[in-house]
Enzyme design. Structure first.
Site, short mmCIF file in Angstrom:
data_model
loop_
_atom_site.label_atom_id
_atom_site.label_comp_id
_atom_site.label_asym_id
_atom_site.label_seq_id
_atom_site.Cartn_x
_atom_site.Cartn_y
_atom_site.Cartn_z
N SER A 93 0.85 -1.19 0.00
CA SER A 93 0.00 0.00 0.00
C SER A 93 0.88 1.23 0.00
CB SER A 93 -0.90 0.01 1.24
OG SER A 93 -1.54 1.27 1.40
N TYR A 113 -2.56 -0.50 10.33
CA TYR A 113 -2.44 -0.83 8.91
C TYR A 113 -1.08 -0.39 8.37
CZ TYR A 113 -3.99 -1.27 4.02
OH TYR A 113 -4.11 -1.64 2.70
#
Length: 321
Positions: free
Chosen positions: A136, A149
């Site tokens: 990501s 995350y």
């Protein structure tokens, strides 16, 4: 190109589902895995080909090992394994329940480690294979309310780099990192939430189909990393070259663009621990004010970056003189 055997973990929604459809359109043989059997079966029907469905949780090592075994027993080999399985949690670090934080790390970091261990074992035995791990942009930068995350994705980035180093002795084994920016998937609305408002991907937002196509490109022509997002490089530049400015802007921008202030959210663990039925899309609508705020922030970052780069170049010139 002849048909490949492709294993997809996280195939029930979002990027994984899009990749499954893209590989199916190429005529590849698919092994689809995720926690939710009902959604997996729907994706298998949409793929309309030679598809094996195996319910599996990437955070459970034995599930992943059984998945690899089932794929080899059915098709005899694994040519490509792409892992997009992930969960997310919103909230300041001190507000996130420790068990939620820990499970996000387990799914988003230890899960890919389980996948890599199983995939590389098969690849080594057969002498070839391509492993694609979905990272990501938040694995290259940080943002408030996304500590779990981001921490997991930074760890995944390190794991991916290390695996590339350790497979240099096997030229036909490839380890790739896909780096998406904001993508319109259900991960935002299904996330655990302790931030008070429903999450959403900040603009500009790409489609899951674009990321699915990127995974197919990596399978066709493996490369170490592929960053897909109009502003990815720019945001990374701001993060690395001018930390004080980035840190001052990212909080207000995240609060305005990454959370839907019109949609309050009570504390909830989302799908961190258990699968939930797939919902289409994940983004909320942004008004002109929000888009304007993003443009203003981008302009400020670009201006500061230009100044910083000029100063850096001048210092190099004077130092050499």
């Amino acid at each position: 190109m002849s048909s490949r055997v492709v294993v997809l973990t996280g195939a029930s929604s979002g990027i994984g589902r899009a990749a499954a459809l893209a590989f199916a359109a190429r005529g590849d043989m698919l092994v689809l895995a995720a926690r939710g059997l009902a959604d997996l079966e729907k994706v298998a029907v949409d793929c309309d080909g030679d598809v094996l469905v195996v319910p599996a949780d990437v955070s459970v090592r034995t599930d992943v090992e059984k998945l690899a075994q089932a794929a080899v027993e059915r098709f005899g080999r694994i040519d490509v394994w792409a892992d997009t399985a992930a969960v997310m949690a919103y909230g300041r670090f001190e507000d996130l329940p420790p068990h939620v934080f820990d499970q996000v790390i387990t799914t988003d970091l230890l899960g890919p480690a389980n996948v890599a261990r199983a995939a590389l074992r098969v690849f080594r035995s057969q002498g070839h294979g391509t492993l694609i791990l979905c990272s990501s942009l938040v694995g290259h930068i940080t943002a408030p309310n996304m500590a779990a995350y981001s921490t997991a994705k930074w760890g995944l980035r390190a794991l991916t780099r290390t695996l590339r180093q350790e497979t240099r002795d096997a030229p036909d084994i490839h380890v790739c990192e896909l780096i998406p920016g904001s993508v319109d998937t259900p991960i935002y609305t299904s996330a655990a939430n302790y931030a008070g408002f429903v999450g959403r991907p900040p603009p500009p937002v790409d489609s899951a189909d674009r990321m699915g196509a990127a995974i197919v490109r990596l399978a066709d022509r493996p490369r170490p990393g592929l960053s897909v997002g109009a502003t990815n490089r720019f945001i990374e530049l701001g993060f690395s070259s001018m930390p004080p400015v980035y840190d001052a802007l990212v909080g207000p921008l995240m609060s305005r663009l990454g959370l839907s202030r019109s949609q309050p959210a009570p504390p909830d663990d989302g799908n961190v621990f258990t699968s939930r039925p797939r919902t289409e899309g994940g983004r909320g609508r942004l008004g002109r004010t929000a888009v304007g705020a993003m443009a203003a922030g981008a302009l400020a970052l670009s201006a500061t970056a230009a100044v910083a780069l000029r100063r850096g170049l001048r210092r190099r010139v004077f130092t050499r003189r």
